[in-house]
Design a protein around this motif. Sequence first.
Motif, PDB file in Angstrom:
ATOM      1  N   MET A   1       0.850  -1.192   0.000  1.00  0.00           N
ATOM      2  CA  MET A   1       0.000   0.000   0.000  1.00  0.00           C
ATOM      3  C   MET A   1       0.883   1.239   0.000  1.00  0.00           C
ATOM      4  SD  MET A   1      -3.028   1.365   0.038  1.00  0.00           S
ATOM      5  CE  MET A   1      -4.221   0.143   0.597  1.00  0.00           C
ATOM      6  N   THR A   2       0.510   2.193  -0.837  1.00  0.00           N
ATOM      7  CA  THR A   2       1.273   3.433  -0.966  1.00  0.00           C
ATOM      8  C   THR A   2       1.263   4.204   0.348  1.00  0.00           C
ATOM      9  OG1 THR A   2       0.602   3.553  -3.280  1.00  0.00           O
ATOM     10  CG2 THR A   2       1.515   5.553  -2.297  1.00  0.00           C
ATOM     11  N   THR A   3       2.428   4.807   0.681  1.00  0.00           N
ATOM     12  CA  THR A   3       2.495   5.688   1.842  1.00  0.00           C
ATOM     13  C   THR A   3       2.238   7.114   1.365  1.00  0.00           C
ATOM     14  OG1 THR A   3       4.110   4.265   2.913  1.00  0.00           O
ATOM     15  CG2 THR A   3       3.947   6.533   3.716  1.00  0.00           C
ATOM     16  N   TYR A   4       1.223   7.750   1.956  1.00  0.00           N
ATOM     17  CA  TYR A   4       0.825   9.076   1.515  1.00  0.00           C
ATOM     18  C   TYR A   4       1.366  10.136   2.456  1.00  0.00           C
ATOM     19  CZ  TYR A   4      -2.564   6.278  -1.083  1.00  0.00           C
ATOM     20  OH  TYR A   4      -3.161   5.352  -1.886  1.00  0.00           O
ATOM     21  N   LYS A   5       1.607  11.317   1.883  1.00  0.00           N
ATOM     22  CA  LYS A   5       1.981  12.447   2.718  1.00  0.00           C
ATOM     23  C   LYS A   5       0.768  12.923   3.503  1.00  0.00           C
ATOM     24  CE  LYS A   5       5.784  14.482   0.035  1.00  0.00           C
ATOM     25  NZ  LYS A   5       6.244  15.711  -0.667  1.00  0.00           N
ATOM     26  N   LYS A   6       0.986  13.175   4.758  1.00  0.00           N
ATOM     27  CA  LYS A   6      -0.103  13.678   5.594  1.00  0.00           C
ATOM     28  C   LYS A   6      -0.435  15.109   5.174  1.00  0.00           C
ATOM     29  CE  LYS A   6      -0.523  12.252   9.757  1.00  0.00           C
ATOM     30  NZ  LYS A   6      -0.411  11.964  11.213  1.00  0.00           N
ATOM     31  N   LYS A   7      -1.722  15.395   5.077  1.00  0.00           N
ATOM     32  CA  LYS A   7      -2.174  16.722   4.673  1.00  0.00           C
ATOM     33  C   LYS A   7      -2.544  17.555   5.901  1.00  0.00           C
ATOM     34  CE  LYS A   7      -1.783  15.823   0.274  1.00  0.00           C
ATOM     35  NZ  LYS A   7      -0.744  16.480  -0.559  1.00  0.00           N
ATOM     36  N   LEU A   8      -2.647  18.849   5.679  1.00  0.00           N
ATOM     37  CA  LEU A   8      -2.905  19.785   6.773  1.00  0.00           C
ATOM     38  C   LEU A   8      -4.195  19.436   7.515  1.00  0.00           C
ATOM     39  CD1 LEU A   8      -1.716  22.363   8.058  1.00  0.00           C
ATOM     40  CD2 LEU A   8      -3.154  23.682   6.498  1.00  0.00           C
ATOM     41  N   ILE A   9      -5.219  18.990   6.797  1.00  0.00           N
ATOM     42  CA  ILE A   9      -6.502  18.703   7.427  1.00  0.00           C
ATOM     43  C   ILE A   9      -6.398  17.525   8.398  1.00  0.00           C
ATOM     44  CG2 ILE A   9      -7.385  17.023   5.723  1.00  0.00           C
ATOM     45  CD1 ILE A   9     -10.098  18.571   5.986  1.00  0.00           C
ATOM     46  N   GLU A  10      -5.329  16.733   8.270  1.00  0.00           N
ATOM     47  CA  GLU A  10      -5.154  15.581   9.155  1.00  0.00           C
ATOM     48  C   GLU A  10      -4.406  15.924  10.437  1.00  0.00           C
ATOM     49  OE1 GLU A  10      -4.820  11.738   6.470  1.00  0.00           O
ATOM     50  OE2 GLU A  10      -3.550  13.340   5.651  1.00  0.00           O
ATOM     51  N   THR A  11      -3.987  17.182  10.556  1.00  0.00           N
ATOM     52  CA  THR A  11      -3.263  17.571  11.768  1.00  0.00           C
ATOM     53  C   THR A  11      -3.857  18.798  12.457  1.00  0.00           C
ATOM     54  OG1 THR A  11      -1.722  18.925  10.488  1.00  0.00           O
ATOM     55  CG2 THR A  11      -1.096  16.635  10.875  1.00  0.00           C
ATOM     56  N   SER A  12      -4.159  19.848  11.690  1.00  0.00           N
ATOM     57  CA  SER A  12      -4.627  21.067  12.355  1.00  0.00           C
ATOM     58  C   SER A  12      -5.366  21.960  11.373  1.00  0.00           C
ATOM     59  CB  SER A  12      -3.444  21.844  12.952  1.00  0.00           C
ATOM     60  OG  SER A  12      -2.591  22.299  11.925  1.00  0.00           O
ATOM     61  N   LEU A  13      -6.294  22.724  11.914  1.00  0.00           N
ATOM     62  CA  LEU A  13      -7.035  23.716  11.146  1.00  0.00           C
ATOM     63  C   LEU A  13      -7.206  24.980  11.992  1.00  0.00           C
ATOM     64  CD1 LEU A  13     -10.071  21.710   9.641  1.00  0.00           C
ATOM     65  CD2 LEU A  13      -8.020  22.454   8.430  1.00  0.00           C
ATOM     66  N   PRO A  14      -7.258  26.151  11.381  1.00  0.00           N
ATOM     67  CA  PRO A  14      -7.624  27.364  12.122  1.00  0.00           C
ATOM     68  C   PRO A  14      -9.153  27.376  12.283  1.00  0.00           C
ATOM     69  CG  PRO A  14      -7.223  27.916   9.835  1.00  0.00           C
ATOM     70  CD  PRO A  14      -6.918  26.445   9.976  1.00  0.00           C
ATOM     71  N   LEU A  15      -9.613  26.480  13.138  1.00  0.00           N
ATOM     72  CA  LEU A  15     -11.042  26.174  13.208  1.00  0.00           C
ATOM     73  C   LEU A  15     -11.879  27.385  13.594  1.00  0.00           C
ATOM     74  CD1 LEU A  15     -12.661  23.603  12.712  1.00  0.00           C
ATOM     75  CD2 LEU A  15     -12.651  23.197  15.169  1.00  0.00           C
ATOM     76  N   GLU A  16     -11.341  28.191  14.489  1.00  0.00           N
ATOM     77  CA  GLU A  16     -12.103  29.344  14.953  1.00  0.00           C
ATOM     78  C   GLU A  16     -12.402  30.313  13.808  1.00  0.00           C
ATOM     79  OE1 GLU A  16     -11.956  32.569  18.608  1.00  0.00           O
ATOM     80  OE2 GLU A  16     -10.207  31.350  18.154  1.00  0.00           O
ATOM     81  N   ALA A  17     -11.405  30.553  12.964  1.00  0.00           N
ATOM     82  CA  ALA A  17     -11.595  31.464  11.832  1.00  0.00           C
ATOM     83  C   ALA A  17     -12.578  30.879  10.823  1.00  0.00           C
ATOM     84  CB  ALA A  17     -10.251  31.748  11.160  1.00  0.00           C
ATOM     85  N   ILE A  18     -12.484  29.583  10.578  1.00  0.00           N
ATOM     86  CA  ILE A  18     -13.389  28.929   9.626  1.00  0.00           C
ATOM     87  C   ILE A  18     -14.815  28.986  10.143  1.00  0.00           C
ATOM     88  CG2 ILE A  18     -13.977  26.737   8.515  1.00  0.00           C
ATOM     89  CD1 ILE A  18     -10.965  26.012   8.720  1.00  0.00           C
ATOM     90  N   ASN A  19     -14.990  28.670  11.411  1.00  0.00           N
ATOM     91  CA  ASN A  19     -16.330  28.666  11.986  1.00  0.00           C
ATOM     92  C   ASN A  19     -16.932  30.069  12.039  1.00  0.00           C
ATOM     93  OD1 ASN A  19     -16.422  25.916  12.311  1.00  0.00           O
ATOM     94  ND2 ASN A  19     -15.797  25.945  14.448  1.00  0.00           N
ATOM     95  N   PHE A  20     -16.097  31.047  12.359  1.00  0.00           N
ATOM     96  CA  PHE A  20     -16.607  32.418  12.398  1.00  0.00           C
ATOM     97  C   PHE A  20     -17.058  32.862  11.018  1.00  0.00           C
ATOM     98  CE2 PHE A  20     -16.143  37.003  11.990  1.00  0.00           C
ATOM     99  CZ  PHE A  20     -16.891  37.447  13.075  1.00  0.00           C
ATOM    100  N   ALA A  21     -16.236  32.566   9.997  1.00  0.00           N
ATOM    101  CA  ALA A  21     -16.591  32.957   8.634  1.00  0.00           C
ATOM    102  C   ALA A  21     -17.844  32.228   8.165  1.00  0.00           C
ATOM    103  CB  ALA A  21     -15.424  32.664   7.688  1.00  0.00           C
ATOM    104  N   SER A  22     -17.977  30.957   8.535  1.00  0.00           N
ATOM    105  CA  SER A  22     -19.149  30.178   8.137  1.00  0.00           C
ATOM    106  C   SER A  22     -20.407  30.707   8.804  1.00  0.00           C
ATOM    107  CB  SER A  22     -18.946  28.704   8.502  1.00  0.00           C
ATOM    108  OG  SER A  22     -17.844  28.156   7.824  1.00  0.00           O
TER     109      SER A  22
END
Length: 928
Positions: free
Chosen positions: A1-22
């Motif tokens: 099975m291929t080893t994939y690079k971990k993406k930003l969404i799998e570690t951290s998000l600026p959740l407060e900014a996203i939620n406020f904008a939403s």
Amino acid sequence: MTTYKKKLIETSLPLEAINFASAREKKSIRKGLPLMVHLYWARRPIAAARAVLFAQLVDDPASRPEEFPTVQSQDAERARLHALMERLVVWENSNDEALLEEARDEIRKSNDGELPAVLDPFAGGGAIPLEAQRLGLEAHGSDLNPLAVLINKALIEIPPKFAELPPVFPGASATKTEWRRAEGLAEDVRRYGEWMLAETQKRIGHLYPKIKVDGGTEHTVIAWIWARTVKSPNPANPIDVPLVRSWWLNKKKGKEAWIHASVIDGEVRYEVRHDAHGPIGDDDGTVSRKGGISLADGTPIDFNYIRSEGRAGRLGAHLMAIVGETKGGRIYVSADESHSAAAEVDSPIDVPEGDIFDWPGRINVFRYGMTEWADLFTNRQLVALTTLSDLVAAVRVKARTDAESAGLPGGERLEKGGAEAEAYADAIATYMALAVSREANASSSICGWDSSLNKIRNVFSRQAIPMTWDYAEANVFSTWSGGFITQTDGMADSLERLPASAAAQVMQADAATRTYSNLVVSTDPPYYDNIGYSDLSDFFYVWLRRTLRDVHGDTVGTMLTPKAEELVANPYRHNGRAGAEKFFVDGFNMVFGKIREGANLAAPMTVYYAYKQQDTRDSGTSSTGWHTLLDGLIETGWEITATWPLRTEMSGRLIGSNANALASSIVLACRPRPTDAPTTTRRAFIAALKSELPEALRKLLQGSVAPVDLAQAAIGPGIAVFSRYSRVREADGSDMSVKDALVLVNSTLDEVIGDQESDFDPDTRFAIKWYRQYGWSQEDSGTALQLAQSSDTSIGALERGGIFEAKGGKSRLLPPSQLDGAWDAVTDDRVSVWEATVRLAAVMAKHGADKVAELMPIVQSRVNLDAVKELGFLLFHEAEKKNDSRDAVLFNGLVSAWGDLNEQARKFTATAPRLGSQQAFDFDEMEG
């Protein structure tokens, strides 16, 4: 099975900014949103969709150690990417080309210099494909529902064909020197909308008279207010009883208006009054959840009788009042015979055909004799809508002629891929047809009058078609809500903001059978049994089919929208609940299995899930759909690597039904599980949870997750452990269910939060134990003494600390209501983390964020504010377990606003005292 690079969404998000904008997008912004092109249910905020796509495609710095070899360099790069995302989600930046190109560069860096193609196989309202296009990605959207297909074509497929083209309507192109994106198309939508309305006025304008008021002035009508009527079952007094939910027209103070109804000589007379002494309580209306009541003599009228009269075609209607336009707003006047007579027209012959599906609780109009879609409209409304619908063909002819006059060659039709005059005429016809469909949402006898907002309430104010008793009939010639020009103007505003850039493909397809070759998948699938998309869509589809058969024949080829294949757990269509669940599970498993086989898996798949109701602590979650989604993903070979709670409610809307409201959605990041993934035992699984979950949860606690959302966010790292195994064996050899796994995740969450207690000062440890057992109530002072001694403090010290009271042999913690006043932390002899947390939460609730921000630098001089935040999480958690919604809301409010409080507190830093060797307020450290 291929080893994939971990993406930003799998570690951290600026959740407060996203939620406020939403949340801001949902509550404060309307003009220019894609929903103004056409309504669709449960559409995701475009800010959230944009952020998720970016984070899904951009590498986490830890996956590129050659560039970021240290934790510090990784943290710095992550912070830079977060800052970019915080700008990216701001509504005003949605067409900032420089910013968007910056985002595209980051995506290219993580994808071998390319911009991947993205697909949403459940495209619905089109938010995900639209934001993929805005990010410069090749956008693909598909859906089984033809309404969704038309909306997606209007959003992402048609505009790029005519990007930067000046409008073709005579004289329109001279109004500007430059036409960017789809601005020219938008201007034509305005102009042809005006032309259509003028033609409609010529044909049926006489059916919409103006009102005259004292002084002789005339006013255009906004709405006619009607009441359905039923013959009273009392043979001694058989009046036509108006069925009215509320007599109020305007409840705004100083502008009150309401309807006074009286029975004179066996007939009901209506008068609009303007004083503040209108009806209240049981006097406000004649129909409730229990049934109706006769206005003449109080005879009760049950719903069975009303339904039988409706099925027999014996429900009538009375005109009660008229709402008109004025320069200062609205005017409310009593109805008269001339306006009643104007509405007495015959129904058109060629109304849309189609049967309404009887779905109890969702579409209950069927029970009252409204069995066909045309039954949901008055005759005058049908005349108006069919007239507008018929004019779409005339608009198409005019637009083709105008386009050729503007220099466009004839070319192919739009459905065959054309991009010249014939296709442009088809595009204009498409938007005009969608405008007519939008008008139907505001021009039905299911529309009500909102006395608080003083406007027409559309049919789909919620995801259902309920019976409406007193209804508002819109004037299609009004410039207010319900007027046709508001539909085309609103649509044009949206078209102007569309990216109209990268190529896009929209197709009608079943997600279970379509191909996924080389496509990154981000999707917002149906939510089990929450929404009957196809049944609701038929309300619009019958009008769109009538109008667009010659333009989008392939898309609107069926009489009604497809039902049998729709991936919704409808017990009325699939032989009860068990059959519906099996249909849904099998369908979901087929979709996710097919995606795993063919999609571009260099990036994780992202899946949105909207919560139907609040989690229950005793069983993990209460939503069958949630368990089904997780089960389906895991069973078809997916590993869930992250879950993120997305909130579309502003902070002031955290209370619902006297409880905290959950995040609106969860976004899951999913990776293919290796085919040789191991099995494990329950004991080993629990050991892995206890080993890995605490650190992951501590990161969440330090981040911007609201306390009310923590349990949902914790599912990510918890279910990631569970889903990495091919199976988890129980002691009896059976497989552990997702539901049981979530219970263990919640249990571990309890332990992690509880472990924080040992880090607090003695007074705080005492207060936590007391609160857990007794809350704010009084108990024996002897008990308080023993508990204080075991916590290494004393009752006297607790009283000096201002958090406890002992009198007459009784003791209690001081409640927040006694700690919300003036407080000087500098001169306070004894400040505990408990006192700081409860005081700040109480001040937040009473005085707001500005006052808390003013106090924070001063409080920082006495206690560690990270500890205050941690205690806020813990107290929310304890309040939830005690079912104390008031305390839960109190502490959630403080911690949820932590990032904003940090930002606001900066301006007070200079005046904050510095005691001894303590440092000044360190915002950067706090925000980490």
